[in-house]
Design an enzyme around this catalytic site. Sequence first.
Site, short mmCIF file in Angstrom:
data_model
loop_
_atom_site.label_atom_id
_atom_site.label_comp_id
_atom_site.label_asym_id
_atom_site.label_seq_id
_atom_site.Cartn_x
_atom_site.Cartn_y
_atom_site.Cartn_z
CG ASP A 1 -1.91 -1.13 1.13
OD1 ASP A 1 -1.95 -1.79 0.21
OD2 ASP A 1 -2.72 -1.19 2.37
CG ASP B 1 -6.13 -0.02 1.23
OD1 ASP B 1 -6.38 -1.20 1.35
OD2 ASP B 1 -6.63 0.76 2.13
CG HIS C 1 -11.07 1.22 0.55
ND1 HIS C 1 -11.27 -0.22 0.86
CD2 HIS C 1 -10.21 1.65 1.18
CE1 HIS C 1 -10.32 -0.30 1.79
NE2 HIS C 1 -9.72 0.61 2.06
CG HIS D 1 -14.84 0.14 2.31
ND1 HIS D 1 -14.27 0.00 3.49
CD2 HIS D 1 -14.75 -1.01 1.94
CE1 HIS D 1 -13.88 -1.26 3.59
NE2 HIS D 1 -14.08 -1.97 2.56
CG HIS E 1 -8.14 5.40 3.13
ND1 HIS E 1 -9.08 5.09 4.19
CD2 HIS E 1 -7.68 4.36 2.85
CE1 HIS E 1 -9.20 3.68 4.39
NE2 HIS E 1 -8.16 3.33 3.84
CE LYS F 1 -3.85 -4.28 1.24
NZ LYS F 1 -4.61 -3.40 2.21
CB CYS G 1 -1.80 -3.03 5.52
SG CYS G 1 -3.57 -2.38 5.68
#
Length: 212
Positions: A17, A55, A57, A61, A90, A115, A160
Amino acid sequence: MNLAMKISDHDVLLVIDVQNDFCTGGALAVPGGEKVVPAVNRIAQKFANVVLTQDWHPEDHVSFAPNHPGKQPFQTIELDYGIQVLWPTHCVKGTAGAEFHRDLDIARANLVVRKGFRRGIDSYSALFENDKRTPTGLLGYLRERELKTVFVTGLALDFCVRFSAEDARKAGFEVAVIEDACRGIDLGGTVAATHQSFRDLGISVVGLEAFL
């Protein structure tokens, strides 16, 4: 592990990330997040196998505090899979904040794992979402490629990076976290808890000098 690392074709570098929203000026900036980039780039030159996570999203989310009226970032809620920290919005897919840091050498990556794209569940780990059951596909990739040792770098150390390292170790891989190429958030002692977890699970913590 020895201080001087000899990297083999059975080793993989996992870069977690390193995205704009986790760097200075981003929506969920990890202190000094962008400072991992030169170290990651330098280390990646040693590896034939490099995997990046991203990441990714949706705007609605479940982990975003603004989607819960009356809640503030860094408060927690109870979901069906356990306690969930609420974050500032974010890394919304398709936005500049979700892009990799411009100085990250993404050309070395063999694979990018996205993810957190399911609305109703967060995903810290590169291997499983936060229910500990839903796979990202990375575990199968590592096994199919017959990779043995996972070196972990990136953001954030105590979320993470930690979850990814723990899941890889529990799946039977040798795991080393390259601490010089990570930065943490540290919410109420989460960095100390991360180091304790690494000790308990037999996850090595190594420095950049091991790769020079």
